[in-house]
Write a protein that holds these residues in place. Structure first.
Motif, PDB file in Angstrom:
ATOM      1  N   ASP A  34     -22.408 -53.771  -1.207  1.00  0.00           N
ATOM      2  CA  ASP A  34     -21.147 -53.713  -1.948  1.00  0.00           C
ATOM      3  C   ASP A  34     -20.878 -52.268  -2.345  1.00  0.00           C
ATOM      4  O   ASP A  34     -21.747 -51.395  -2.227  1.00  0.00           O
ATOM      5  N   GLU A  36     -20.380 -50.838  -5.251  1.00  0.00           N
ATOM      6  CA  GLU A  36     -21.118 -50.285  -6.396  1.00  0.00           C
ATOM      7  C   GLU A  36     -22.480 -49.765  -5.962  1.00  0.00           C
ATOM      8  O   GLU A  36     -22.892 -48.646  -6.295  1.00  0.00           O
ATOM      9  N   PRO A  57     -17.674 -57.763  -2.268  1.00  0.00           N
ATOM     10  CA  PRO A  57     -17.662 -58.192  -3.670  1.00  0.00           C
ATOM     11  C   PRO A  57     -17.589 -56.998  -4.622  1.00  0.00           C
ATOM     12  O   PRO A  57     -18.001 -55.882  -4.295  1.00  0.00           O
ATOM     13  N   ASP A  58     -17.044 -57.272  -5.814  1.00  0.00           N
ATOM     14  CA  ASP A  58     -16.982 -56.276  -6.893  1.00  0.00           C
ATOM     15  C   ASP A  58     -16.151 -55.069  -6.460  1.00  0.00           C
ATOM     16  O   ASP A  58     -14.938 -55.122  -6.493  1.00  0.00           O
ATOM     17  N   VAL A  59     -16.789 -54.001  -6.045  1.00  0.00           N
ATOM     18  CA  VAL A  59     -16.070 -52.781  -5.665  1.00  0.00           C
ATOM     19  C   VAL A  59     -15.843 -52.782  -4.157  1.00  0.00           C
ATOM     20  O   VAL A  59     -16.795 -52.827  -3.379  1.00  0.00           O
TER      21      VAL A  59
END
Length: 253
Positions: A34, A36, A57-59
């Motif tokens: 991901d 991050e 996902p996320d970033v």
């Protein structure tokens, strides 16, 4: 060249590792799933190139690229994605290339070679900046063909001289103008671009490809009725059956 792989699909990471094993002078220094984690890996490993998925996902990969925009020593970025919806954004953050999955090994190698050339030049975009170059000839003067194509870019537009383009490839709703150091993306149809360029300079060889005649370095005939062109960047492109007669005439075969 030290490379970091970023993708949330383990199979995609594995396939990239296999492909990169066949390319000389590259080293995979790590991987991340991901944006991050990739940011931390970039800070710790200082890779030369990041092969970066976009939807994670996320970033996301695009958000990571924006975060890296002002970094003092940002690595080169090549996006590798199954989606073409982010193509314009990818080149707006100065990505070296944009590869659509599934990526062929040859297309990956071409992207790596482009990154090598970009890193070897202090100012890789100098020859394609808008400036006092000779004007486009779309007003009926001269031959009537464009000698440059304006492409939207960060904060404005950039003019890509036709003489700097080695090949043009269709990418769904876009065309990619491939130079020796960078691809430029434009929302246009291949047929429209073909009408704007002098056929003495670039020729259509396939419904998805145009090539600059001077960039053809070799010709292969692997079978009856089959014609392939080898370009100076190593690309191996098959000539479509409907285009073979024009290619033969243009190359004086």
């Amino acid at each position: 060249m030290r490379i970091l792989l970023v993708d949330d699909e383990p199979l995609a990471i594995g396939r990239m590792r296999v492909a990169l094993d066949a390319i000389d002078d590259v080293e995979v220094v790590g991987s991340a799933s991901d944006g991050e984690e990739a940011g931390r890996q970039i800070a710790a490993l200082d890779p030369d190139l990041v092969l970066l998925d976009i939807q994670m996902p996320d970033v996301s990969g695009m958000e990571l690229a924006r975060r890296l925009a002002d970094a003092p020593s940002r690595p080169e970025l090549v996006f590798v994605t199954a989606f073409n919806d982010f193509a314009m954004e990818a080149f707006d953050v100065d990505a070296a290339d944009y590869l659509l999955k599934p990526v062929s090994f040859e297309r990956l190698r071409i992207a790596i070679d482009r990154v090598r050339r970009r890193r070897a030049l202090l100012d890789p975009d100098a020859f394609v900046r808008a400036g006092p170059a000779r004007p486009d000839r779309r007003d009926g003067a001269g031959c009537g063909y464009d000698d440059g194509i304006w492409v939207p870019g960060r904060g404005g537009a950039v003019r890509v001289p036709v003489e700097a383009i080695d090949r043009i490839e269709a990418a769904r709703d876009y065309v990619l103008l491939n130079t020796s150091t960078k691809s430029y993306i434009l929302r246009a149809k291949m047929g429209e671009i073909e009408q704007r360029i002098d056929p003495k300079i670039m020729i259509r060889i396939h419904r998805s490809h145009m090539v600059r005649i001077d960039s053809v370095a070799g010709i292969e005939r692997p079978g009856k009725g089959v014609l392939r062109l080898i370009l100076n960047d190593g690309a191996n492109l098959q000539v479509g059956s409907n285009f073979q007669a024009n290619v033969v005439r243009a190359l004086r075969l």
